[in-house]
Write a protein that holds these residues in place. Structure first.
Motif, mmCIF file in Angstrom:
data_model
loop_
_atom_site.group_PDB
_atom_site.id
_atom_site.type_symbol
_atom_site.label_atom_id
_atom_site.label_comp_id
_atom_site.label_asym_id
_atom_site.label_seq_id
_atom_site.Cartn_x
_atom_site.Cartn_y
_atom_site.Cartn_z
ATOM 1 N N ASN A 179 23.101 -24.892 -4.569
ATOM 2 C CA ASN A 179 23.982 -24.135 -3.537
ATOM 3 C C ASN A 179 25.582 -24.526 -3.617
ATOM 4 N N HIS A 180 25.831 -25.791 -3.927
ATOM 5 C CA HIS A 180 27.061 -26.353 -4.162
ATOM 6 C C HIS A 180 27.566 -26.006 -5.402
ATOM 7 N N SER A 181 26.792 -25.898 -6.508
ATOM 8 C CA SER A 181 27.566 -25.485 -7.805
ATOM 9 C C SER A 181 27.453 -23.939 -7.482
ATOM 10 N N GLY A 182 26.615 -23.150 -7.154
ATOM 11 C CA GLY A 182 27.020 -21.949 -6.729
ATOM 12 C C GLY A 182 28.444 -21.727 -6.165
ATOM 13 N N GLU A 183 28.662 -22.515 -5.245
ATOM 14 C CA GLU A 183 30.004 -22.358 -4.572
ATOM 15 C C GLU A 183 31.292 -22.850 -5.445
ATOM 16 N N VAL A 184 31.047 -23.620 -6.443
ATOM 17 C CA VAL A 184 32.025 -24.144 -7.500
ATOM 18 C C VAL A 184 32.348 -22.762 -8.221
ATOM 19 N N ALA A 223 38.291 -14.563 1.587
ATOM 20 C CA ALA A 223 36.955 -15.062 1.312
ATOM 21 C C ALA A 223 37.074 -16.157 0.535
ATOM 22 N N SER A 224 37.919 -16.681 -0.289
ATOM 23 C CA SER A 224 37.984 -18.081 -1.002
ATOM 24 C C SER A 224 37.927 -18.997 -0.289
ATOM 25 N N GLN A 225 38.890 -18.831 0.910
ATOM 26 C CA GLN A 225 38.896 -19.775 1.838
ATOM 27 C C GLN A 225 37.585 -20.431 2.453
ATOM 28 N N GLU A 226 36.937 -19.436 2.603
ATOM 29 C CA GLU A 226 35.411 -19.891 3.484
ATOM 30 C C GLU A 226 34.510 -20.092 2.471
ATOM 31 N N GLU A 227 34.838 -19.746 0.885
ATOM 32 C CA GLU A 227 33.842 -20.357 -0.194
ATOM 33 C C GLU A 227 34.310 -22.127 -0.091
ATOM 34 N N THR A 228 35.500 -22.324 0.367
ATOM 35 C CA THR A 228 35.841 -23.812 0.273
ATOM 36 C C THR A 228 35.063 -24.544 1.264
ATOM 37 N N GLU A 229 35.078 -23.753 2.419
ATOM 38 C CA GLU A 229 34.144 -24.314 3.593
ATOM 39 C C GLU A 229 32.839 -24.553 3.184
ATOM 40 N N HIS A 230 32.242 -23.554 2.384
ATOM 41 C CA HIS A 230 30.879 -23.713 1.992
ATOM 42 C C HIS A 230 30.702 -24.859 1.195
ATOM 43 N N LEU A 231 31.751 -25.149 0.083
ATOM 44 C CA LEU A 231 31.570 -26.437 -0.710
ATOM 45 C C LEU A 231 31.409 -27.580 0.117
ATOM 46 N N ALA A 232 32.556 -27.663 0.961
ATOM 47 C CA ALA A 232 32.625 -29.011 2.098
ATOM 48 C C ALA A 232 31.001 -29.169 2.618
ATOM 49 N N TRP A 233 30.527 -27.949 3.166
ATOM 50 C CA TRP A 233 29.257 -28.207 3.914
ATOM 51 C C TRP A 233 28.122 -28.590 2.937
ATOM 52 N N CYS A 234 28.023 -27.999 1.729
ATOM 53 C CA CYS A 234 27.010 -28.498 0.687
ATOM 54 C C CYS A 234 27.128 -29.767 0.470
ATOM 55 N N GLU A 235 28.400 -30.165 0.078
ATOM 56 C CA GLU A 235 28.656 -31.608 -0.330
ATOM 57 C C GLU A 235 28.258 -32.462 0.739
ATOM 58 N N LYS A 236 28.420 -32.314 2.023
ATOM 59 C CA LYS A 236 28.240 -33.282 2.835
ATOM 60 C C LYS A 236 26.621 -33.503 2.971
ATOM 61 N N ARG A 237 26.080 -32.466 2.913
ATOM 62 C CA ARG A 237 24.555 -32.287 3.121
ATOM 63 C C ARG A 237 23.952 -33.124 1.895
ATOM 64 N N ILE A 238 24.576 -32.954 0.661
ATOM 65 C CA ILE A 238 23.909 -33.512 -0.664
ATOM 66 C C ILE A 238 24.006 -35.085 -0.313
#
Ligand SMILES: [Fe+2]
Ligand SMILES: [Fe+2]
Length: 207
Positions: free
Chosen positions: A52-57, A82-97
């Motif tokens: 999911n993180h790579s998907g957000e990248v 939308a791109s701003q929200e994708e950055t948040e998705h990156l942050a969420w996935c990264e923390k969880r990993i």
């Protein structure tokens, strides 16, 4: 495109791949309990979140590529939001990993470069196809998330909360793209996109 543009884009790419992303909204899993997972469950959940993180990248790269070539200012503004929200998705996935004791995909620079080129190409074809490509990408990401929600360990509430919120956001991104005039893509293009994402998910699960 001037040299300045190229340098700015290169910098954005490096930040997406290397720097820690920030979230303006609160993390969706903040109120969820961290239940005990077996080592195997942890490894599996981390691998799914790595995908999911790579998907957000990729999403980040697509949006950056498209914003570079989008013609209509309203389209450009919608892409930026939308791109701003994708950055948040990156942050969420990264923390969880990291919480699950694993690492981001080593192949992220490759995914970023490929997606950026695709985004720029879609952008060059005009807003109608640019937005159509975006809507289809968001739809496919939404299906992926749905699939991962089924496959996550039953008591991994935190990863689940992150994916649930991402699913809502991706559906909104798809709608925004259609509202701004995105055209439905020809079937062969949709199938090629599905195949590419299959290759990506299989490798990223491990690497
Ligand atoms: Fe996303
Ligand atoms: Fe999205």
């Amino acid at each position: 495109m001037t040299l300045d543009h190229i340098i700015i884009e290169f910098d954005k790419g490096l930040r997406t791949v290397l720097a820690e992303a920030q979230s303006v909204r609160p993390f969706p899993d903040r109120d969820k309990t961290e239940h005990t997972l077996t080592p195997e469950e942890k490894r599996h959940a981390a691998a799914l979140m790595r995908i999911n993180h790579s998907g957000e990248v990729c999403a980040q790269a697509l949006y950056n590529g498209q914003a570079l070539t989008a013609r209509n200012p309203a389209t450009e503004a919608a892409l930026r939001e939308a791109s701003q929200e994708e950055t948040e998705h990156l942050a969420w996935c990264e923390k969880r990993i990291h919480e699950l004791g694993s690492h981001k995909s080593l192949l992220n620079p490759l995914w970023y470069a490929g997606s950026f080129a695709l985004g720029a190409l879609a952008g060059a074809l005009g807003d109608k196809w640019n937005l159509g490509f975006l809507a289809e990408t968001e739809n496919q990401v939404g299906k992926h998330i749905e699939n991962h929600l089924q496959r996550l360990p039953a008591n991994d509430e935190k990863s689940r909360a992150v994916l649930e919120q991402m699913k809502i956001d991706e559906a909104r991104h798809a709608n925004t793209a259609l509202e701004h005039g995105g055209a439905p893509l020809p079937l062969p293009v949709k199938l090629a996109m599905q195949l590419t994402s299959k290759i990506m998910t299989h490798t990223t699960y491990r690497i």
